[in-house]
Design a protein around this motif. Structure first.
Motif, PDB file in Angstrom:
ATOM      1  N   THR A   6       6.936 -19.549  -3.896  1.00  0.00           N
ATOM      2  CA  THR A   6       6.886 -18.114  -4.203  1.00  0.00           C
ATOM      3  C   THR A   6       6.238 -17.851  -5.558  1.00  0.00           C
ATOM      4  O   THR A   6       5.625 -16.812  -5.757  1.00  0.00           O
ATOM      5  CB  THR A   6       8.296 -17.496  -4.188  1.00  0.00           C
ATOM      6  N   ALA A   7       6.347 -18.794  -6.470  1.00  0.00           N
ATOM      7  CA  ALA A   7       5.759 -18.605  -7.795  1.00  0.00           C
ATOM      8  C   ALA A   7       4.241 -18.686  -7.762  1.00  0.00           C
ATOM      9  O   ALA A   7       3.565 -18.000  -8.522  1.00  0.00           O
ATOM     10  CB  ALA A   7       6.311 -19.651  -8.765  1.00  0.00           C
ATOM     11  N   VAL A   8       3.695 -19.508  -6.894  1.00  0.00           N
ATOM     12  CA  VAL A   8       2.246 -19.730  -6.890  1.00  0.00           C
ATOM     13  C   VAL A   8       1.526 -19.136  -5.682  1.00  0.00           C
ATOM     14  O   VAL A   8       0.305 -19.150  -5.627  1.00  0.00           O
ATOM     15  CB  VAL A   8       1.931 -21.238  -6.970  1.00  0.00           C
ATOM     16  N   ALA A   9       2.259 -18.613  -4.747  1.00  0.00           N
ATOM     17  CA  ALA A   9       1.652 -18.159  -3.493  1.00  0.00           C
ATOM     18  C   ALA A   9       0.569 -17.107  -3.703  1.00  0.00           C
ATOM     19  O   ALA A   9      -0.500 -17.176  -3.092  1.00  0.00           O
ATOM     20  CB  ALA A   9       2.729 -17.613  -2.554  1.00  0.00           C
TER      21      ALA A   9
ATOM     22  N   ILE B 295       3.690 -19.815 -13.372  1.00  0.00           N
ATOM     23  CA  ILE B 295       4.691 -20.862 -13.576  1.00  0.00           C
ATOM     24  C   ILE B 295       5.064 -20.949 -15.047  1.00  0.00           C
ATOM     25  O   ILE B 295       6.248 -21.037 -15.401  1.00  0.00           O
ATOM     26  CB  ILE B 295       4.161 -22.225 -13.074  1.00  0.00           C
ATOM     27  N   GLU B 296       4.062 -20.908 -15.916  1.00  0.00           N
ATOM     28  CA  GLU B 296       4.320 -21.011 -17.348  1.00  0.00           C
ATOM     29  C   GLU B 296       5.098 -19.815 -17.875  1.00  0.00           C
ATOM     30  O   GLU B 296       6.056 -19.969 -18.638  1.00  0.00           O
ATOM     31  CB  GLU B 296       2.996 -21.123 -18.105  1.00  0.00           C
ATOM     32  N   GLU B 297       4.710 -18.616 -17.476  1.00  0.00           N
ATOM     33  CA  GLU B 297       5.340 -17.402 -17.998  1.00  0.00           C
ATOM     34  C   GLU B 297       6.757 -17.213 -17.482  1.00  0.00           C
ATOM     35  O   GLU B 297       7.656 -16.825 -18.234  1.00  0.00           O
ATOM     36  CB  GLU B 297       4.496 -16.180 -17.642  1.00  0.00           C
TER      37      GLU B 297
ATOM     38  N   ASN C  40      -4.356 -18.718 -12.342  1.00  0.00           N
ATOM     39  CA  ASN C  40      -3.360 -17.635 -12.345  1.00  0.00           C
ATOM     40  C   ASN C  40      -2.012 -18.124 -11.827  1.00  0.00           C
ATOM     41  O   ASN C  40      -0.963 -17.726 -12.335  1.00  0.00           O
ATOM     42  CB  ASN C  40      -3.853 -16.445 -11.526  1.00  0.00           C
ATOM     43  N   ALA C  41      -2.039 -18.988 -10.822  1.00  0.00           N
ATOM     44  CA  ALA C  41      -0.788 -19.530 -10.292  1.00  0.00           C
ATOM     45  C   ALA C  41      -0.058 -20.341 -11.366  1.00  0.00           C
ATOM     46  O   ALA C  41       1.156 -20.218 -11.536  1.00  0.00           O
ATOM     47  CB  ALA C  41      -1.074 -20.396  -9.068  1.00  0.00           C
TER      48      ALA C  41
END
Length: 73
Positions: A38-41, A29-31, A24-25
């Motif tokens: 902050t994007a993957v937290a 990032i891809e979307e 999901n993380a």
């Protein structure tokens, strides 16, 4: 014997949750085309929570199994 089965499977369930959280993380990032903490937290936190729950269940199941095994002696 069921407690030992739960203890055996629970860490794998937690690991599966970790993998799903990391996937999901990377989807975020891809979307959003954004990198950084902050994007993957959120995905990483979800994965780590799943791991912690799986390990907790496994440890509890082993303790219960050991207790019940000792009680039979």
């Amino acid at each position: 014997m069921k407690a030992l089965s739960v203890a055996t499977v629970a860490p794998f369930a937690g690991l599966f949750g970790t993998v799903v959280g990391i996937i999901n993380a990377f989807k975020v990032i891809e979307e959003e085309k954004v990198t950084g903490l902050t994007a993957v937290a959120s995905g990483v936190a979800t994965g780590l929570l799943a791991t912690a729950v799986g390990l907790f269940v496994a440890m509890a199941a082993v303790r219960i199994y050991n207790y019940l095994t000792e009680a039979r002696k």
